[in-house]
Scaffold this motif. Structure first.
Motif, PDB file in Angstrom:
ATOM      1  N   ASP A  59      57.213  42.401  48.992  1.00 31.39           N
ATOM      2  CA  ASP A  59      56.801  43.771  49.302  1.00 31.39           C
ATOM      3  C   ASP A  59      55.475  44.097  48.613  1.00 31.39           C
ATOM      4  O   ASP A  59      54.594  44.733  49.203  1.00 31.39           O
ATOM      5  N   CYS A  60      55.323  43.650  47.377  1.00 30.55           N
ATOM      6  CA  CYS A  60      54.082  43.904  46.641  1.00 30.55           C
ATOM      7  C   CYS A  60      52.901  43.168  47.277  1.00 30.55           C
ATOM      8  O   CYS A  60      51.821  43.738  47.423  1.00 30.55           O
ATOM      9  N   VAL A  61      53.119  41.916  47.674  1.00 31.69           N
ATOM     10  CA  VAL A  61      52.038  41.144  48.281  1.00 31.69           C
ATOM     11  C   VAL A  61      51.615  41.776  49.604  1.00 31.69           C
ATOM     12  O   VAL A  61      50.418  41.994  49.851  1.00 31.69           O
ATOM     13  N   ARG A  62      52.571  42.078  50.470  1.00 29.91           N
ATOM     14  CA  ARG A  62      52.245  42.682  51.776  1.00 29.91           C
ATOM     15  C   ARG A  62      51.550  44.025  51.619  1.00 29.91           C
ATOM     16  O   ARG A  62      50.571  44.317  52.312  1.00 29.91           O
ATOM     17  N   SER A  63      52.030  44.842  50.704  1.00 24.81           N
ATOM     18  CA  SER A  63      51.424  46.160  50.495  1.00 24.81           C
ATOM     19  C   SER A  63      50.022  46.038  49.904  1.00 24.81           C
ATOM     20  O   SER A  63      49.128  46.807  50.266  1.00 24.81           O
ATOM     21  N   ALA A  64      49.810  45.071  49.025  1.00 23.91           N
ATOM     22  CA  ALA A  64      48.480  44.871  48.449  1.00 23.91           C
ATOM     23  C   ALA A  64      47.489  44.425  49.525  1.00 23.91           C
ATOM     24  O   ALA A  64      46.344  44.886  49.550  1.00 23.91           O
ATOM     25  N   VAL A  65      47.911  43.543  50.416  1.00 24.05           N
ATOM     26  CA  VAL A  65      47.038  43.120  51.518  1.00 24.05           C
ATOM     27  C   VAL A  65      46.698  44.311  52.405  1.00 24.05           C
ATOM     28  O   VAL A  65      45.556  44.472  52.850  1.00 24.05           O
ATOM     29  N   ALA A  66      47.673  45.187  52.646  1.00 23.10           N
ATOM     30  CA  ALA A  66      47.420  46.384  53.451  1.00 23.10           C
ATOM     31  C   ALA A  66      46.416  47.307  52.767  1.00 23.10           C
ATOM     32  O   ALA A  66      45.546  47.886  53.427  1.00 23.10           O
ATOM     33  N   VAL A  67      46.507  47.443  51.450  1.00 24.04           N
ATOM     34  CA  VAL A  67      45.552  48.276  50.708  1.00 24.04           C
ATOM     35  C   VAL A  67      44.153  47.672  50.794  1.00 24.04           C
ATOM     36  O   VAL A  67      43.167  48.383  50.997  1.00 24.04           O
ATOM     37  N   THR A 111      58.137  43.129  40.045  1.00 22.24           N
ATOM     38  CA  THR A 111      56.928  42.314  40.180  1.00 22.24           C
ATOM     39  C   THR A 111      55.813  42.916  39.340  1.00 22.24           C
ATOM     40  O   THR A 111      55.591  44.130  39.367  1.00 22.24           O
ATOM     41  N   LYS A 112      55.112  42.044  38.604  1.00 20.16           N
ATOM     42  CA  LYS A 112      53.956  42.484  37.831  1.00 20.16           C
ATOM     43  C   LYS A 112      52.698  42.138  38.613  1.00 20.16           C
ATOM     44  O   LYS A 112      52.523  41.009  39.059  1.00 20.16           O
ATOM     45  N   VAL A 113      51.810  43.118  38.784  1.00 24.08           N
ATOM     46  CA  VAL A 113      50.545  42.937  39.488  1.00 24.08           C
ATOM     47  C   VAL A 113      49.433  42.999  38.443  1.00 24.08           C
ATOM     48  O   VAL A 113      49.366  43.944  37.654  1.00 24.08           O
ATOM     49  N   GLU A 114      48.573  41.969  38.440  1.00 19.82           N
ATOM     50  CA  GLU A 114      47.472  41.884  37.485  1.00 19.82           C
ATOM     51  C   GLU A 114      46.149  41.850  38.242  1.00 19.82           C
ATOM     52  O   GLU A 114      46.023  41.132  39.230  1.00 19.82           O
ATOM     53  N   VAL A 115      45.174  42.608  37.768  1.00 14.73           N
ATOM     54  CA  VAL A 115      43.836  42.614  38.360  1.00 14.73           C
ATOM     55  C   VAL A 115      42.872  42.099  37.301  1.00 14.73           C
ATOM     56  O   VAL A 115      42.792  42.661  36.202  1.00 14.73           O
TER      57      VAL A 115
END
Length: 163
Positions: A59-67, A111-115
């Motif tokens: 869900d995090c990966v798909r949503s990040a691609v959408a953003v 899920t941890k998201v790192e930038v």
């Protein structure tokens, strides 16, 4: 002639790297020469801006691609299995500045998201906009209001905005 010289340099570097560090570094040298290495972004993860979501990994990966698509950034490279994507073309940064977005699955529902980036300004801008977009996608924030449309009135050779 330059092409042959480049091939010779790559072969020489590859053989030296293979003897010294093994096959994995040979691939990394080739990626570095080609321009698709993520080593610098992975090393910059120590100073990454992070946020943890109570959502599954996919869900995090798909949503990040959408953003990324919504913000009109360039998705330069993506590997969903290894858990990263490289973004470029961020407004306010040099077009070729690479920003890495890494995903770590902490559990089935977290899920941890790192930038990370070598550019502090690009890292801050992307993390702010990405985390804001993910917060909206996951329902933590209300959607942004639509931007007002500006009507431009042209009179002969003068262009003026209409209130």
């Amino acid at each position: 002639m330059r092409f042959i010289f480049l091939i010779a340099v790559v072969c020489l570097c590859s053989s030296c790297e293979t003897l010294e560090h093994g096959v994995d570094n040979t691939v990394e040298v080739a990626k570095t020469l080609w321009g698709s290495s993520t080593r610098a972004l992975e090393e910059a993860r120590d100073n990454a801006i992070t946020k943890t979501y109570d959502k599954p990994y996919w869900d995090c990966v798909r949503s990040a691609v959408a953003v990324v698509d919504k913000r009109h950034w360039v998705l330069f490279k993506k590997d969903e299995i290894k858990g990263y994507m490289v973004v470029m073309g961020v407004h306010g940064a040099v077009n070729t500045t690479e920003i890495g977005v890494f995903f770590d699955e902490l559990s089935d529902t977290q899920t941890k998201v790192e930038v990370s980036s070598l550019s502090t300004n690009a890292k801050r801008r992307v993390s702010k906009e990405l985390f804001h977009g993910l917060d909206i996608a996951f329902g933590y924030l209300p959607p942004d209001p639509p931007e007002p449309k500006v009507v431009v009135k042209t009179t002969q050779n003068v262009t003026t905005p209409v209130p």
